[in-house]
Design an enzyme around this catalytic site. Structure first.
Site, PDB file in Angstrom:
ATOM      1  N   HIS A 161       0.845  -1.196   0.000  1.00 17.80           N
ATOM      2  CA  HIS A 161       0.000   0.000   0.000  1.00 17.80           C
ATOM      3  C   HIS A 161       0.879   1.245   0.000  1.00 17.80           C
ATOM      4  O   HIS A 161       2.093   1.161   0.145  1.00 17.80           O
ATOM      5  CB  HIS A 161      -0.982   0.002   1.189  1.00 17.80           C
ATOM      6  CG  HIS A 161      -0.355   0.179   2.529  1.00 17.80           C
ATOM      7  ND1 HIS A 161      -1.067   0.462   3.663  1.00 17.80           N
ATOM      8  CD2 HIS A 161       0.930   0.096   2.937  1.00 17.80           C
ATOM      9  CE1 HIS A 161      -0.256   0.563   4.693  1.00 17.80           C
ATOM     10  NE2 HIS A 161       0.960   0.337   4.293  1.00 17.80           N
ATOM     11  N   CYS A 206       6.063   5.835   4.796  1.00 17.79           N
ATOM     12  CA  CYS A 206       4.913   5.114   4.240  1.00 17.79           C
ATOM     13  C   CYS A 206       4.257   5.897   3.096  1.00 17.79           C
ATOM     14  O   CYS A 206       3.413   5.362   2.384  1.00 17.79           O
ATOM     15  CB  CYS A 206       3.894   4.830   5.326  1.00 17.79           C
ATOM     16  SG  CYS A 206       4.546   3.728   6.571  1.00 17.79           S
ATOM     17  N   HIS A 219       4.986   0.029  -0.340  1.00 19.23           N
ATOM     18  CA  HIS A 219       5.785  -0.898   0.469  1.00 19.23           C
ATOM     19  C   HIS A 219       4.831  -1.967   0.960  1.00 19.23           C
ATOM     20  O   HIS A 219       3.610  -1.778   0.953  1.00 19.23           O
ATOM     21  CB  HIS A 219       6.443  -0.150   1.642  1.00 19.23           C
ATOM     22  CG  HIS A 219       5.437   0.438   2.573  1.00 19.23           C
ATOM     23  ND1 HIS A 219       4.851   1.658   2.353  1.00 19.23           N
ATOM     24  CD2 HIS A 219       4.862  -0.057   3.689  1.00 19.23           C
ATOM     25  CE1 HIS A 219       3.967   1.895   3.303  1.00 19.23           C
ATOM     26  NE2 HIS A 219       3.945   0.859   4.127  1.00 19.23           N
ATOM     27  N   HIS A 244       3.464  -5.363   3.526  1.00 17.29           N
ATOM     28  CA  HIS A 244       3.319  -5.906   4.882  1.00 17.29           C
ATOM     29  C   HIS A 244       2.835  -7.345   4.784  1.00 17.29           C
ATOM     30  O   HIS A 244       2.117  -7.692   3.842  1.00 17.29           O
ATOM     31  CB  HIS A 244       2.264  -5.133   5.676  1.00 17.29           C
ATOM     32  CG  HIS A 244       2.620  -3.718   5.958  1.00 17.29           C
ATOM     33  ND1 HIS A 244       3.517  -3.355   6.936  1.00 17.29           N
ATOM     34  CD2 HIS A 244       2.214  -2.565   5.372  1.00 17.29           C
ATOM     35  CE1 HIS A 244       3.638  -2.045   6.943  1.00 17.29           C
ATOM     36  NE2 HIS A 244       2.863  -1.529   6.001  1.00 17.29           N
ATOM     37  N   ASP A 299      -4.863 -10.435  -0.976  1.00 17.00           N
ATOM     38  CA  ASP A 299      -3.573 -11.125  -0.963  1.00 17.00           C
ATOM     39  C   ASP A 299      -2.797 -10.877  -2.259  1.00 17.00           C
ATOM     40  O   ASP A 299      -3.335 -11.038  -3.361  1.00 17.00           O
ATOM     41  CB  ASP A 299      -3.786 -12.626  -0.757  1.00 17.00           C
ATOM     42  CG  ASP A 299      -2.493 -13.347  -0.409  1.00 17.00           C
ATOM     43  OD1 ASP A 299      -1.610 -12.741   0.233  1.00 17.00           O
ATOM     44  OD2 ASP A 299      -2.365 -14.533  -0.789  1.00 17.00           O
ATOM     45  N   HIS A 300      -1.543 -10.473  -2.102  1.00 14.70           N
ATOM     46  CA  HIS A 300      -0.643 -10.183  -3.224  1.00 14.70           C
ATOM     47  C   HIS A 300      -1.138  -9.051  -4.114  1.00 14.70           C
ATOM     48  O   HIS A 300      -0.869  -9.025  -5.312  1.00 14.70           O
ATOM     49  CB  HIS A 300      -0.350 -11.456  -4.040  1.00 14.70           C
ATOM     50  CG  HIS A 300       0.574 -12.381  -3.320  1.00 14.70           C
ATOM     51  ND1 HIS A 300       0.160 -13.142  -2.246  1.00 14.70           N
ATOM     52  CD2 HIS A 300       1.887 -12.640  -3.483  1.00 14.70           C
ATOM     53  CE1 HIS A 300       1.191 -13.827  -1.790  1.00 14.70           C
ATOM     54  NE2 HIS A 300       2.247 -13.546  -2.504  1.00 14.70           N
ATOM     55  N   GLU A 330      -0.685  -5.098  11.297  1.00 11.54           N
ATOM     56  CA  GLU A 330       0.138  -4.686  10.170  1.00 11.54           C
ATOM     57  C   GLU A 330       1.569  -5.178  10.391  1.00 11.54           C
ATOM     58  O   GLU A 330       2.317  -5.419   9.460  1.00 11.54           O
ATOM     59  CB  GLU A 330       0.111  -3.162  10.041  1.00 11.54           C
ATOM     60  CG  GLU A 330       0.566  -2.663   8.695  1.00 11.54           C
ATOM     61  CD  GLU A 330       0.459  -1.157   8.599  1.00 11.54           C
ATOM     62  OE1 GLU A 330      -0.413  -0.681   7.841  1.00 11.54           O
ATOM     63  OE2 GLU A 330       1.207  -0.447   9.280  1.00 11.54           O
TER      64      GLU A 330
HETATM   65 NI    NI Z   1       2.568   0.393   5.569  1.00  9.36          NI
END
Ligand code: NI
Length: 135
Positions: free
Chosen positions: A14, A33, A39, A41, A79-80, A124
């Protein structure tokens, strides 16, 4: 009342950036961020339901059914993925854990009785999580 929690993991990226703010403001508010390239998580989602045990079945919710709902509604969508780009809602809303947790709740309440849905907890990282208990 007894509570059942299902834990699922997904990996996603995100960007924390509000297009209404300048680049400088975004950097000040969201720090690294706000990097426009995003980036990732490894998120952990825990969904807790509460109910009364059905005396014949010995449970109130089939955990396999809960697994299917989470796979379809959440894992399949996140996901992904790059959440900020690929999930339409997050083109308009900053993809913070807080906003993602509320968005997850709203999807789940379409499939799970509101009286049964107790908590959405989203990690997160192992050190940070948010919890949402509905409106
Ligand atoms: Ni983040």
């Amino acid at each position: 009342m007894i509570y059942l929690t299902r834990r699922v993991e997904f990996s996603a990226s995100h960007v924390l950036r509000n297009p209404g703010f300048s680049d400088e403001e975004n950097r000040k508010i969201y720090g690294e961020c706000a990097n426009p390239h995003g980036h990732g998580h490894n998120y952990v989602l825990e969904v807790t339901l509460g109910g009364e045990i059905d005396p014949k079945k010995g449970f109130f919710m089939n955990v396999v059914e809960l697994k299917h709902i989470l796979d379809e509604e959440i894992i399949g969508r996140l996901d992904h993925r790059n959440i900020s780009v690929e999930v339409p809602y997050f083109r308009e809303h900053v993809a913070t854990s807080e906003n993602i947790a509320v968005w997850i709740w709203r999807l789940l309440v379409e499939r799970i009785d509101r009286r049964m849905l107790y908590r959405v907890r989203l990690f997160e990282s192992s050190n940070n999580y948010v919890e949402y208990f509905g409106e």
